[in-house]
Design a protein around this motif. Sequence first.
Motif, PDB file in Angstrom:
ATOM      1  N   VAL A 215     -14.897  33.783  15.388  1.00 25.60           N
ATOM      2  CA  VAL A 215     -13.452  34.340  15.516  1.00 25.60           C
ATOM      3  C   VAL A 215     -13.361  35.277  16.295  1.00 25.60           C
ATOM      4  CG1 VAL A 215     -11.335  35.589  13.858  1.00 25.60           C
ATOM      5  CG2 VAL A 215     -12.356  33.531  13.060  1.00 25.60           C
TER       6      VAL A 215
ATOM      7  N   GLU B 201     -11.455  36.046  19.315  1.00 21.67           N
ATOM      8  CA  GLU B 201      -9.925  36.843  20.127  1.00 21.67           C
ATOM      9  C   GLU B 201      -9.951  37.432  20.913  1.00 21.67           C
ATOM     10  OE1 GLU B 201      -7.922  37.904  18.178  1.00 21.67           O
ATOM     11  OE2 GLU B 201      -7.526  36.835  16.186  1.00 21.67           O
TER      12      GLU B 201
ATOM     13  N   GLU C 200      -3.071  32.552  18.029  1.00 20.49           N
ATOM     14  CA  GLU C 200      -3.043  33.415  16.710  1.00 20.49           C
ATOM     15  C   GLU C 200      -3.253  31.946  15.444  1.00 20.49           C
ATOM     16  OE1 GLU C 200      -0.755  34.183  18.717  1.00 20.49           O
ATOM     17  OE2 GLU C 200      -1.449  36.068  18.863  1.00 20.49           O
ATOM     18  N   GLU C 201      -2.193  30.763  16.207  1.00 23.28           N
ATOM     19  CA  GLU C 201      -2.507  29.639  15.369  1.00 23.28           C
ATOM     20  C   GLU C 201      -3.529  28.785  14.905  1.00 23.28           C
ATOM     21  OE1 GLU C 201       2.921  27.816  15.286  1.00 23.28           O
ATOM     22  OE2 GLU C 201       0.634  27.923  17.072  1.00 23.28           O
TER      23      GLU C 201
ATOM     24  N   LYS D 137      -5.875  31.076  13.027  1.00 25.17           N
ATOM     25  CA  LYS D 137      -5.731  30.685  11.835  1.00 25.17           C
ATOM     26  C   LYS D 137      -6.004  29.763  11.010  1.00 25.17           C
ATOM     27  CE  LYS D 137      -3.501  31.332   7.781  1.00 25.17           C
ATOM     28  NZ  LYS D 137      -4.229  30.267   6.692  1.00 25.17           N
TER      29      LYS D 137
ATOM     30  N   ILE E 124      -9.997  29.652  10.761  1.00 23.57           N
ATOM     31  CA  ILE E 124     -10.753  30.169   9.437  1.00 23.57           C
ATOM     32  C   ILE E 124     -10.438  29.831   8.380  1.00 23.57           C
ATOM     33  CG2 ILE E 124      -9.844  32.743   8.179  1.00 23.57           C
ATOM     34  CD1 ILE E 124      -9.302  34.555  11.057  1.00 23.57           C
ATOM     35  N   ASP E 125      -9.554  28.804   7.863  1.00 26.57           N
ATOM     36  CA  ASP E 125      -9.335  28.133   7.228  1.00 26.57           C
ATOM     37  C   ASP E 125     -10.021  26.872   7.330  1.00 26.57           C
ATOM     38  OD1 ASP E 125      -7.099  29.390   6.032  1.00 26.57           O
ATOM     39  OD2 ASP E 125      -5.398  27.828   7.338  1.00 26.57           O
TER      40      ASP E 125
END
Length: 170
Positions: free
Chosen positions: A38, A42, A97-98, A101, A104-105
């Motif tokens: 992540v 980022e 961002e999506e 996400k 991470i999911d």
Amino acid sequence: MKDLLFILIVLFMNPLQSQDLLIPTFLEKWENSKTYLVDIAEAMPAEKYDFKPTERQKGFQDQLLHIKSNMDWLSSTYFGRQLSDKNRGNNSKLTKEETIKLLIDGFDGVSAILKKIPSNVLSEKVEFFAGEKSKLQILNLLQDHVTHHRGQLIVYLNLNNIAPPKYVGW
């Protein structure tokens, strides 16, 4: 030193007890792997998410989505993870961002299913395209696959003069 020796003797004499360490140990490393990936995701600016070093390579975002897709496939096929509709479908027009996400999911989904299975399941053999493998080997493949593509993403950052985040290991 005597305490360490005693612990090692107990673990080697009782393989079931040492096997109980496998999933928690993996999950600790998995969480660090998530954090590091992540951080890498980022670090790349959104406008560079389509960057690819050569035409034959995947773009930065495509690499992230490939990692996530592999997590979904291995965890659902070999560990019984149920995927929701948000885990399927066309991801080609996602924002940075999506994408993060979803990544991470994916990590969290693997963690959740592994927390529900007993360690002795890891010795079960399964059919895999590369031949019969144990579920422990599939678990190792999950991490190796992330590591492989994460290394490529570090090169993508460097090619864009972006310093990669500090390594997060064990």
